[in-house]
Write an enzyme that holds these catalytic residues in place. Structure first.
Site, PDB file in Angstrom:
ATOM      1  N   ASP A   1      47.318  38.554  31.521  1.00  0.00           N
ATOM      2  CA  ASP A   1      46.051  37.998  32.010  1.00  0.00           C
ATOM      3  C   ASP A   1      45.454  37.073  30.939  1.00  0.00           C
ATOM      4  OD1 ASP A   1      44.862  39.615  30.097  1.00  0.00           O
ATOM      5  OD2 ASP A   1      43.220  40.203  31.415  1.00  0.00           O
TER       6      ASP A   1
ATOM      7  N   GLU B   1      42.096  45.656  39.995  1.00  0.00           N
ATOM      8  CA  GLU B   1      42.798  44.442  39.575  1.00  0.00           C
ATOM      9  C   GLU B   1      42.447  43.250  40.464  1.00  0.00           C
ATOM     10  OE1 GLU B   1      44.242  43.720  36.901  1.00  0.00           O
ATOM     11  OE2 GLU B   1      44.165  45.718  36.074  1.00  0.00           O
TER      12      GLU B   1
ATOM     13  N   TYR C   1      51.055  38.784  38.571  1.00  0.00           N
ATOM     14  CA  TYR C   1      50.168  39.494  37.650  1.00  0.00           C
ATOM     15  C   TYR C   1      49.769  40.865  38.229  1.00  0.00           C
ATOM     16  CZ  TYR C   1      46.179  41.370  35.458  1.00  0.00           C
ATOM     17  OH  TYR C   1      45.361  42.279  34.859  1.00  0.00           O
TER      18      TYR C   1
END
Ligand code: SF4
Length: 310
Positions: free
Chosen positions: A156, A55, A138
């Site tokens: 995203d 990520e 996020y």
């Protein structure tokens, strides 16, 4: 003189979001089950650390460029404690050409915090994830959802684009994430945890593979029959101009060239070697100062520079 008249603002579609949500879940998740890419961070052996590393890397870099760096990274540092034991400069070196190298320092900082505060295991609680250095809303939601199967809105750029088109009925989402988008994402979340986690991954994959920024392939899309933007005749974007992604000639490019020299060198580098990478002295000095200020480069006495040891 009369003031120029402002063009009327076109309101996006106002669908019945609850029924839209349930209509979207099954087709998107079924499509994902058939079409999901076999990516290393999606395999069970990746664990929460693999998900977290991926990520960080994927935030501003495409999958194809992330894959080789991810594989090397995980082979070298299979657990957070392995990375935490290294100098931060080694993370910057291993980051290679993924771009936005502050992410490497932040990932190193997160590994140190995980080792010190959580016994070396990536925490599963969203609040604990969010408290780690370099982990924003996020990334915390993505790790909690993808690694631990929890129910979080994971928003995203790919997901935002799918929601903008399929639900709101516009070509592009706003330049920066808005409260309205977060609210919509929460409304669209399936109620039960496993389905919500599946939905998060599936809607992201749909944006990455089918509903892309440059080329939406509606003929292959599992929700084309419900897509508000397609049904409206694909109206053109009428929001603010979209941000470009220029690179050539920017300070980012100069910073990249300076860091490349330091990554290759395993001993401190004299300033003269750095001066050779860019012809324009003011921009070069600004880029180098920025790297030092960001903690990516450590200045040493005698006009020498290296990647940071602490
Ligand atoms: S129908 Fe087309 S525009 Fe709508 S979500 Fe699918 S790919 Fe995107």
């Amino acid at each position: 003189m009369t003031a120029p008249t402002k063009p009327p603002h076109r309101s996006p579609a106002r669908p019945d979001v609850d029924s839209t949500a349930t209509d979207l879940h099954s087709p998107v998740i079924d499509w994902f089950d058939e079409n999901a890419r076999d990516l290393p961070w999606r395999r069970p052996e990746a664990g929460a650390w693999g998900v977290m590393v991926s990520e960080f890397m994927l935030q501003q870099t495409p999958v194809s460029r992330v894959l080789p760096v991810y594989e090397q990274w995980i082979a070298r540092w299979p657990r957070p404690a392995d990375l935490a034991a290294e100098a931060p400069g080694e993370a910057v070196r291993a980051w290679g050409r993924l771009g936005y190298p502050r992410r490497a320092l932040r990932l190193h900082g997160a590994a140190v915090a995980i080792t010190e505060r959580h016994g070396g295991d990536v925490p599963s609680a969203h609040a604990q994830l969010l408290a780690l250095p370099g982990v924003g809303e996020y990334t915390a939601a993505a790790v909690a959802s993808f690694a631990y199967g929890q129910r979080h809105a994971v928003l995203d750029t790919n997901v935002r684009r799918v929601f903008a088109r399929a639900v709101t009925g516009v070509r592009y989402p706003p330049n920066a994430t808005t409260a309205a988008e977060r609210k919509l994402a929460r409304t669209l979340l399936p109620e039960d945890e496993p389905t919500a986690a599946r939905w998060a991954a599936a809607s992201m994959e749909l944006g990455a593979l089918v509903c892309t920024a440059k080329n939406e392939t509606c003929a292959r899309c599992p929700i084309s029959a419900q897509c508000a933007w397609r049904l409206a005749g694909k109206p053109e974007h009428d929001g603010p101009p979209r941000r470009g992604q220029t690179y050539a000639g920017t300070d980012r490019q100069v910073r990249g060239k300076l860091l490349a020299v330091l990554r290759e060198a395993h001993t401190p580098v004299p300033q003269a070697a750095l001066e050779r990478v860019w012809h324009e002295p003011v921009q070069r000095a600004r880029a180098l100062d920025g790297l030092v200020a960001d903690g990516l480069v450590e200045p040493l006495p005698g006009g020498l520079y290296r990647l940071p040891l602490t």
